[in-house]
Scaffold this motif. Sequence first.
Motif, PDB file in Angstrom:
ATOM      1  N   ARG A  77     -38.297 -36.078 -41.474  1.00 56.29           N
ATOM      2  CA  ARG A  77     -38.290 -35.808 -39.942  1.00 56.29           C
ATOM      3  C   ARG A  77     -40.071 -36.300 -39.701  1.00 56.29           C
ATOM      4  O   ARG A  77     -40.923 -36.168 -40.681  1.00 56.29           O
ATOM      5  CB  ARG A  77     -38.344 -34.488 -39.567  1.00 56.29           C
ATOM      6  CG  ARG A  77     -36.859 -34.087 -39.686  1.00 56.29           C
ATOM      7  CD  ARG A  77     -36.179 -34.176 -38.372  1.00 56.29           C
ATOM      8  NE  ARG A  77     -35.046 -33.680 -38.489  1.00 56.29           N
ATOM      9  CZ  ARG A  77     -33.817 -33.861 -37.567  1.00 56.29           C
ATOM     10  NH1 ARG A  77     -34.091 -34.344 -36.679  1.00 56.29           N
ATOM     11  NH2 ARG A  77     -32.746 -33.209 -37.540  1.00 56.29           N
ATOM     12  N   LEU A  78     -40.279 -37.221 -38.591  1.00 55.55           N
ATOM     13  CA  LEU A  78     -41.602 -37.199 -38.271  1.00 55.55           C
ATOM     14  C   LEU A  78     -42.369 -36.131 -37.697  1.00 55.55           C
ATOM     15  O   LEU A  78     -41.791 -35.475 -36.774  1.00 55.55           O
ATOM     16  CB  LEU A  78     -41.696 -38.506 -37.157  1.00 55.55           C
ATOM     17  CG  LEU A  78     -41.431 -40.065 -37.740  1.00 55.55           C
ATOM     18  CD1 LEU A  78     -41.605 -41.120 -36.749  1.00 55.55           C
ATOM     19  CD2 LEU A  78     -42.759 -40.142 -38.467  1.00 55.55           C
ATOM     20  N   VAL A  79     -43.436 -35.690 -38.010  1.00 57.17           N
ATOM     21  CA  VAL A  79     -44.188 -34.730 -37.775  1.00 57.17           C
ATOM     22  C   VAL A  79     -45.739 -35.275 -37.780  1.00 57.17           C
ATOM     23  O   VAL A  79     -46.123 -36.183 -38.270  1.00 57.17           O
ATOM     24  CB  VAL A  79     -44.181 -33.474 -38.661  1.00 57.17           C
ATOM     25  CG1 VAL A  79     -42.869 -32.879 -38.613  1.00 57.17           C
ATOM     26  CG2 VAL A  79     -44.624 -33.938 -40.108  1.00 57.17           C
ATOM     27  N   LEU A  80     -46.454 -34.315 -37.019  1.00 58.70           N
ATOM     28  CA  LEU A  80     -47.938 -34.827 -36.870  1.00 58.70           C
ATOM     29  C   LEU A  80     -48.547 -34.588 -38.161  1.00 58.70           C
ATOM     30  O   LEU A  80     -48.215 -33.787 -39.090  1.00 58.70           O
ATOM     31  CB  LEU A  80     -48.670 -33.945 -35.959  1.00 58.70           C
ATOM     32  CG  LEU A  80     -48.474 -34.103 -34.528  1.00 58.70           C
ATOM     33  CD1 LEU A  80     -49.176 -32.998 -33.720  1.00 58.70           C
ATOM     34  CD2 LEU A  80     -49.094 -35.484 -34.094  1.00 58.70           C
ATOM     35  N   ARG A  81     -49.314 -35.775 -38.528  1.00 55.14           N
ATOM     36  CA  ARG A  81     -50.254 -35.786 -39.798  1.00 55.14           C
ATOM     37  C   ARG A  81     -50.843 -34.521 -39.821  1.00 55.14           C
ATOM     38  O   ARG A  81     -51.323 -34.018 -41.027  1.00 55.14           O
ATOM     39  CB  ARG A  81     -50.746 -37.138 -39.906  1.00 55.14           C
ATOM     40  CG  ARG A  81     -51.257 -37.381 -41.067  1.00 55.14           C
ATOM     41  CD  ARG A  81     -51.931 -38.807 -41.193  1.00 55.14           C
ATOM     42  NE  ARG A  81     -50.694 -39.816 -41.322  1.00 55.14           N
ATOM     43  CZ  ARG A  81     -50.251 -40.294 -42.492  1.00 55.14           C
ATOM     44  NH1 ARG A  81     -50.418 -39.821 -43.466  1.00 55.14           N
ATOM     45  NH2 ARG A  81     -49.318 -41.162 -42.194  1.00 55.14           N
ATOM     46  N   GLN A  82     -51.681 -34.187 -38.763  1.00 52.70           N
ATOM     47  CA  GLN A  82     -52.652 -33.224 -38.779  1.00 52.70           C
ATOM     48  C   GLN A  82     -52.145 -32.031 -37.729  1.00 52.70           C
ATOM     49  O   GLN A  82     -51.959 -32.660 -36.482  1.00 52.70           O
ATOM     50  CB  GLN A  82     -53.849 -33.909 -38.200  1.00 52.70           C
ATOM     51  CG  GLN A  82     -54.951 -32.847 -38.621  1.00 52.70           C
ATOM     52  CD  GLN A  82     -56.535 -33.471 -38.523  1.00 52.70           C
ATOM     53  OE1 GLN A  82     -56.372 -34.660 -38.070  1.00 52.70           O
ATOM     54  NE2 GLN A  82     -57.582 -32.692 -38.378  1.00 52.70           N
TER      55      GLN A  82
END
Length: 769
Positions: free
Chosen positions: A760-765
């Motif tokens: 899944r795409l999540v925030l890097r930070q």
Amino acid sequence: MLLDLIKGVALLLSLCLLYGILLRGQLPWLGRRGRRLLTGLLFGSLCIVGMSTPITLAGSGVIFDARSVILSMAGLFGGPLVAGVAGAMAAGFRLWLGGAGAPVGVSVILLSALAGLLYRFLARHKWLSLRFRNLVLFGLLLHLLVIYCFTYLPNEAAELIHSLFGLEFLLVFALATALLGSLLLDARRRRRTELALARSQRHLKAVVHAIPDLLFVFNDEGRYLEMLTHEEAHLVRSRADLLGKRISEVFAPEQAVSLLAVLQRTLQQGPQCHEYQIVTLGGQLRWFEGRTHVLGRYQGHRNCIVWLARDITERKEREEQIANLAFYDPLTGLPNRRLLRERLGQGLKESQRTGQYGALLFFDLDHFKIINDTLGHDMGDQLLQQVAARLQQGVRKVDTVARLGGDEFVVLLVGLDAQRVSAAHHCRRVAEKLLGELGRPYRLAGQEHYSTVSMGLALFLGEEHSAETLQRHADLALYQAKAAGRNTFRFYDETMQVAIKQRVILESALRQGLQLRQFQPFYQLQINDAGWVLGAEVLVRWQHPERGMISPADFIPVAEETGLIIPLAEQLLAQVCRQLVAWSSQPGFADLSLAVNVSARQVRQEDFVERIIAQVRHSGANPQRLKLELTESLLLHDMDDMIRKMTALKAFGIGFSLDDFGTGYSSLSYLKLLPLEQLKIDQSFVRDLLNDPNDAAIARTIIALADSLGLSVIAEGVEHESQRRFLAEQGCHTYQGYLFGRPGPLERFMASLRLDEQGRLVLRQAPDA
Ligand SMILES: Nc1nc2c(ncn2[C@@H]2O[C@H](COP(=O)(O)O[C@H]3[C@@H](O)[C@H](n4cnc5c(=O)[nH]c(N)nc54)O[C@@H]3COP(=O)(O)O)[C@@H](O)[C@H]2O)c(=O)[nH]1
């Protein structure tokens, strides 16, 4: 003997009298032929009378009388029928009398009648006139012939005649012929003149009756001497009542004076033309045009005047109608643009003269088009009429309320104050009052409806600005009022001019920017509670070569107004579709959806649906990954059309999110009909969510509403974790805002994301707590 002859001639002269009577057209029922017959009988009878009291040559069977004179005149003035009848009677009687002179007597009868007819023939062909001299010559010639006829009498009678009174006979009878001829001629001439006069009078009467005008004859004191009319109801009083009265006894003093002045002017200067109004016998107020002419003496009055009055009421009404059409708005009855221009011109001059300020107020009904489209044009018209009435009631009589067309009204206030500040204050009070009045509910077809107006105000003093400039100022102020959210007013000021100039510059830069492809999409992620990035909202940015990054808030409204939003949206959608296609093969990104803002101008295009579908198809993008963000205000326009378009796009696979939800007036019943996927809580409610209980309540309601309608809900403008937490507690689990990321170019957006263990795409930070 001479006396006997003269006696006989006197008898003849009485003929003239009878003839004259006959000629005068008595017994008209006899007809022309009948009258001729009667004349013949008359002439014949006179011959018989003459022959009954003749000069008789004792025992000779010869009688003397004036038959030659009578019969020659019967031939000359009566023609063949008269001469024939008279001759036949005379001849018959002479034969009946008998005697030796009978054959000659009958010959004299024939000779006289034929001589008269011959003279008649010559006179008719103008070969011989009926002058007295000619008549005398005719008489002499005729009676010479008669004397010649006497030579056929028995010798002693012939000699007796010649010796006794041959010469006297010739002279007296020739003279009698001429005299009788002259009298008859005179009678005939008189008769012809009378006939001509009667005929011309008949003609005149017919003409006067044929024309619809009324004819009056006045003396120089204005006394009615005569009147001719075929419509007594058009008179001010009955004919009998008017005749003999003076104008001053009939009309009110003021009107009488003006009518009398027309009569006097006619006598002094000649024919006059004068328009006036009267109340007729029939009780109608009618317009007349009087044309006068000096008549001279009439019925014993000197200096009389003919007054020909023409009813011009219809013409006046038409003129009034035309003037109304030219200067008044037919729907509201208010002055139109042309009359306003005139009044404004007068207002400027008046202000110049008095030193008092005036003001021009431009009005525009807010969202009038929606009322027209949803309720129909009849209701729209009713609304405009009610607005017009309220405006009129709201200002003084000296002020002007005008309608320029459509939903545009203008109020011109005059004589406000000599001080600018006081004048502005006065104008503001009027504007506030009108704003309140026009904001009250309207009753349309038995139902209450609400409408508001935006107003632009421009003060003026004297002729410092032209009418055109002032109108432009008021219009600019109106524009500002609309831009400020409508239902308000704005005064024109000079800085506005600068803003407008800048707008013009911006518009041309926009066109150039489109050509040079200076617009680029920025992406702002949308994320859920689990930290999964679901997609992004695409927000356009203008990378201006000189001015740097320009905010869409500055150029989107201008693009909307100018229609440039259409090519701009198409450029952006093409880029978005290309991006979706590019991501479709990238792990994680393939599941992202992109939300694109749609403007009113776009949606109102007839082929909006077809254009979007064609673009998406052409790009090869998956429509399921595309979401269109609509604002509530878009739905207000034509809801049915909106539903139709949205349904068609939904069927193609495109989803819809309702942006800025809660700021508009969406009807919940319609909301159910829209094929929506998502409601977006406007950032204005999110901002003070924790401090303002109202905003919190609204956010809560939107979340509950979305839930009840089976829609997802997303909150925008989430900047703080506390806001996110509150929203999550209320049941909103999807967010967009600076807390997670600002809108940015593609690279920055993609760089801010990573794939987690589950792909899944999540925030890097992670966002700051
Ligand atoms: N028809 C189109 N309208 C567009 C398009 N792109 C933008 N717009 C509209 O312009 C308005 C201004 O947009 P923008 O300056 O981009 O502002 C958006 C966000 O940047 C801003 N935002 C997002 N998160 C926050 C936040 O946490 N705080 C904060 N103060 N601002 C935030 O909000 C705007 C989001 O707009 P929207 O969701 O659309 O209401 C704006 O009305 C845009 O809609 C375009 O391509 N077409």
